[in-house]
Design an enzyme around this catalytic site. Sequence first.
Site, short mmCIF file in Angstrom:
data_model
loop_
_atom_site.label_atom_id
_atom_site.label_comp_id
_atom_site.label_asym_id
_atom_site.label_seq_id
_atom_site.Cartn_x
_atom_site.Cartn_y
_atom_site.Cartn_z
N GLN A 1 1.08 -0.99 0.04
CA GLN A 1 0.00 -0.16 0.12
C GLN A 1 0.90 1.19 0.11
O GLN A 1 1.38 1.73 0.99
CB GLN A 1 -0.95 0.07 1.11
N GLY B 1 -11.60 2.62 5.34
CA GLY B 1 -10.76 1.79 4.59
C GLY B 1 -9.75 2.50 3.41
O GLY B 1 -10.38 3.87 3.23
N HIS B 2 -8.94 1.83 2.89
CA HIS B 2 -7.82 2.33 1.97
C HIS B 2 -8.76 2.83 0.70
O HIS B 2 -9.78 2.27 0.14
CB HIS B 2 -7.04 1.39 1.52
N ASN B 3 -8.40 4.06 0.43
CA ASN B 3 -9.02 4.59 -0.97
C ASN B 3 -10.13 5.24 -0.90
O ASN B 3 -10.82 5.69 -1.97
CB ASN B 3 -9.22 3.57 -2.22
#
Lengths: 348, 348, 348
Positions: free
Chosen positions: C201, C242-244
Amino acid sequence: MSGEPGAGFSAAELAAACGGTVVGDGARRVSGVRSLEAAGPGELAFAADAAAERRATASAAGVLLARSAARLPGRTVVEAADPSLALVAVLGLFFPPRRAVPGVHATAVVDPAATVDPTAEVGPFVVIGAGSRVGPGAIVEAHAVVGRRCTLAEGAWLHPHVVLYDDVSVGARTEVHSGAVLGADGFGYAVSPTGIRKIPQVGGVALGSDVEVGANSCVDRATFEATRIGDGTKVDDLVMIGHNCEVGRHGFVCGQAGLAGSSVIGDRVVLGGQVGVAGHLRVGDGVKAGAQTGIQSDVPDGANVNGSPHMPYRDSMRAIVEIRRLPETARLVRILARRAGLSEETTE
Amino acid sequence: MSGEPGAGFSAAELAAACGGTVVGDGARRVSGVRSLEAAGPGELAFAADAAAERRATASAAGVLLARSAARLPGRTVVEAADPSLALVAVLGLFFPPRRAVPGVHATAVVDPAATVDPTAEVGPFVVIGAGSRVGPGAIVEAHAVVGRRCTLAEGAWLHPHVVLYDDVSVGARTEVHSGAVLGADGFGYAVSPTGIRKIPQVGGVALGSDVEVGANSCVDRATFEATRIGDGTKVDDLVMIGHNCEVGRHGFVCGQAGLAGSSVIGDRVVLGGQVGVAGHLRVGDGVKAGAQTGIQSDVPDGANVNGSPHMPYRDSMRAIVEIRRLPETARLVRILARRAGLSEETTE
Amino acid sequence: MSGEPGAGFSAAELAAACGGTVVGDGARRVSGVRSLEAAGPGELAFAADAAAERRATASAAGVLLARSAARLPGRTVVEAADPSLALVAVLGLFFPPRRAVPGVHATAVVDPAATVDPTAEVGPFVVIGAGSRVGPGAIVEAHAVVGRRCTLAEGAWLHPHVVLYDDVSVGARTEVHSGAVLGADGFGYAVSPTGIRKIPQVGGVALGSDVEVGANSCVDRATFEATRIGDGTKVDDLVMIGHNCEVGRHGFVCGQAGLAGSSVIGDRVVLGGQVGVAGHLRVGDGVKAGAQTGIQSDVPDGANVNGSPHMPYRDSMRAIVEIRRLPETARLVRILARRAGLSEETTE
């Protein structure tokens, strides 16, 4: 206790410590406590209930702690009316409670206007702010941060990495696990046409005596007075207690449960895992809520609730059964409706 | 690798690294990896699936990584049968894995009875207790606290602010993110007429190899033996694993999921976000549970479950459809019942 | 302000500060703000709404802040059209905002390649990595860890024990509470027949201006670019982003809510406590989701949703009513079906 460290304890000594009775060889010695599966002849194992007693027959444990020896023929058994309570006493022999090692670690940063009792323990890298008081026998472990005007009563215990903002009081023998944050700002805002304005949260947090707060849980500070948790209540990990809540005494708040702001929870309440309680509610004494319950209105004393939104437990069990049957039920309705000439347009 | 730092890599070099094939200009060089939208002519971008391939046609990326170049005419494409796996290899070139910088920071407090491998890295303000061992190449970042009798195997990695209580073992190459707490006391109490008594939690936690534990997650210590997470299992942020649980290998536990105590989770299980698992259950190998599922009884191997309480996924999808239709269904029932002369008093 | 510290403020001064009007004795002085129940004659108390105004009649507070004095005869009242907004101004007088005390604590470990503005405050045991910049008036409290290449804009405030991984930017006046972790790895893996491989990531996190992030919340770093939270959005405790994800401006994300990866949340969105949002969704501007809602598909602008899976709020209220009635409804169906000779085998 006559048992020396390392030498362990005899079945008779253990029975005496927990108020139980030995069936079998009272002189049999054990040096530790393990699970039924892992215990060997030199160890004690514990059977909480009838199912565990069945597993206990296959255990190699030298001594068993159980309600009754009746199903454990030929074994040395410490019988106790409440085996779980007896286990507390037995484990207390083998694993004496942690006591403060008096003194302040050289690396700790304690404000000159804070007071630390000479019998308290303050660990490495602890930070304690002005006006705070650490009481007799209290333990503040590594990296804990204690804000200003906080109070740790006698025997309070902060595990590593606990954070107390300003104006937090922790009662006697209350234990706070790592990563818990007590006193962060409540989630209070005034929404206006010109934007969201934060309402300063100028109250504090007050934990009673014999409370336990789990790892990484959060208890937010009150807008004015104090967010409170009553004596003896046990809070699990990753729980959130919103600002201005008052949680009663001798209850359980299980993992990942969350209370929005300003709700009042009675005494001896049990909130299951991942339960949510909306804001400004009254949850009565002795209420029990099943896991993942969503409490969205007041709950009377003694109620047993379940579901999201919550309903009486019995109703929720019936509703669950019917939800599983619902596709078939609905299919029958559509057949009946078709036969009767009903449609979405029918009104009567 | 022939690509020097800064100079980036050619499409051909990237294809070689990930087992792919170049379509287009194999000599084209890129110096980084970005999203399809942000990448420029000097960068690579990644199209995971057909939808992303459509967006890729508008991307300015100099090189595209995708399953097929067929829909990307005129572009330089590294084709890979599994683009996500290929991306792992490509990113590994641009962002080599973090390695331990051997040494113990001057501010760390390491107990004389602890051992730190000379190839391990121990950061600022770390505290390591007696009897603990930090293995070769392990990384313990700033502010991490490691209790007594803990073990970090080769290449284990604790991010800043991780807390390990006593008796926690972390497997090889296992990565624990910031704020995670391993080994806090399980939520075990004996409730008696004279009050709630804490059952000492005298076990530990054992994480296998290649595990990942997300930020601020909690794995509680066992009552006796160890709470376990098997090799290769990935745990997301804010997850709670209760005491005595055994989570199998190569599974996923998504964000904010929670496991009450003593449940056994099989291998290759996927628990979606905010899933709850009640205590003392067996969840079989290969089980998949949708987000917010409430697992309240055993689940057989390979089952796909959903809903709270859980049911087979297919049943839950049907139930959801019918719940949405329920007001109309119920309306029809009331018309039919009225016509038939039925009432709440009717029993037959 | 003419009020000296300790001397408090007169009702007239408070009214001037909050744009309100005094009814009663404008010269009456108060030295603090407390709850309606706790305030005494020398203190101000606040009545947010009509219900609070009723309780206010029994309050001993010397001055009341309320929408109208009409129901508070004989009392000194500061009337304000929006009492909550007025409270913000009044509390700002009594509790001026925390300001940076410029300087870097002697125990802080700041990388030589980091820059700290001379007007910023850096507390004990803080660690700041290479390439990071701490802006004017920013506050970095005890034990906070700031990774590499991070940016704290003017007036940003990290409470004790905040962790920023590398490549995190925090906007002006943005406040991050204790234990929050910004930038831990997103939960991204490639699953292959040979096992689970972690996708590095390599993005970051970007918080806008005037954001607030609650205690122990987690915002994961993006796979490539940045996970974003827009200006003015308030995030409560124990939330996972969460990511993004891209969360819009001026919204609220309440306690224990969770967003899986890559979802886009619009402006002015309110997500209730324990809400879950699945991955790769678009939640429109102005959406409101009730507590424990499970959002599993896109939500249009302005929608008010509830339930798991979510549905329009109004539909969910109807469905809830019918679920409670479902056992009786189903009973009627079974009677009707029996009378009509229908069974599980009937198809038509």
